[in-house]
Write a protein that holds these residues in place. Sequence first.
Motif: not given
Length: 367
Positions: A170-194
């Motif tokens: 996924i493209k961010q200001l300073n380059g591309w980051y790998e997209r990941v699956v992580e756990i959010d504050a509500d304890d759900n699986l969610t997509f995130g950014i490395a």
Amino acid sequence: MAPSRTPLETEIRRRIALAGPMPVRQFMTLCLTHPQHGYYMTRDPFGRSGDFITSPEVSQVFGELIGLWAASAWHAMGQPENVRLVELGPGRGTMMLDALRASQVVPAFRQAIVAHMVEISPALQERQQQTLSALDIPTMWHQSFDEVPDGPAIILANEFFDALPVNQAIKQLNGWYERVVEIDADDNLTFGIANEVIPLFDQLLPPAVRDAPLGTIYEWRTDNLPLALGQRVVRQGGAALVIDYGHVRSDQGETLQAVGGHAFVNPLTTPGEVDLTAHVDFEAFGLAAESMGARLYGPIQQATLLHNLGIDKRAAALKAYASPDKAAAVDEAVNRLIGQGRTEMGKLFKAIAIANPTLGPLPGFEA
Ligand code: SAH
């Protein structure tokens, strides 16, 4: 009360707790092919009562025409006395069954065939064995393509490459980051950014994607199978025919999708119990195979391939002795295979072939 989780979700959470956010590619690999809980490892998902229906399951005509294509490819190869007819990801084995039946019209070809089924799932291997059990064709099963023994080969793959895991960035200001699956504050699986930028990623991107806006997702595969197929047909002779849905040009955008019970679902909600796929990048596929010296045919629409291979004639032959009901069913199935609508397969699906450059012309790809 804790929400009910699939066994695979529990395993994915365990791994994230241990090793941190999980790249999308790894998530997809586990969802499809985890040895105990992977989607394909335990079930037969095809057909009207399953999660989705594929072209060989829509009509026998599909596999029969692919079988005739294979017979012509064998001709173009100079009719070798032995040929490996390889299928990648054969599902229920229906396409191979129909192709082998059709091959009877060229007895010398049929005689030459050793069939090779490349299938990672033990459950589906068993299913394929049942499907092919009545045939007198020597058949071997393999877990991966590199196990197929040397020798001239005709390689077939329908809806296989879309099941191979994709990486996402996924493209961010300073380059591309790998997209990941992580756990959010509500304890759900969610997509995130490395956490860390992928170094020099811009240089690997197709030019059209380099200047994409912030937040753009780019998908790519790292399995090297297109390279391996190209190398195989060049070094050992033969050709490969790949049919799948995807884009003709490399492009940006997310295509990862989950399907369960013939409907789209959220890929994160029931890991291991729904099918995950992503579009095939036919341009990347072709470039990889060509870089190994293979000759490229297509990509063209599935409808064009099937027209060129004579689907109208074949359908007419099937209908000639059928009841009106059966004849209508043949028409409906054929229309599904070649129709141009969004829910039909003719335009959505593309075909590409690669071949040893010494081969005569391959059928099906005429303009
Ligand atoms: N070709 C069939 C099935 C398509 S589904 C049809 O058109 O009906 C994808 C198939 O590929 C399944 O048989 C699945 O078990 C198999 N598969 C998925 N990932 C695989 C891998 N990494 N190696 C080998 N086979 C795989």
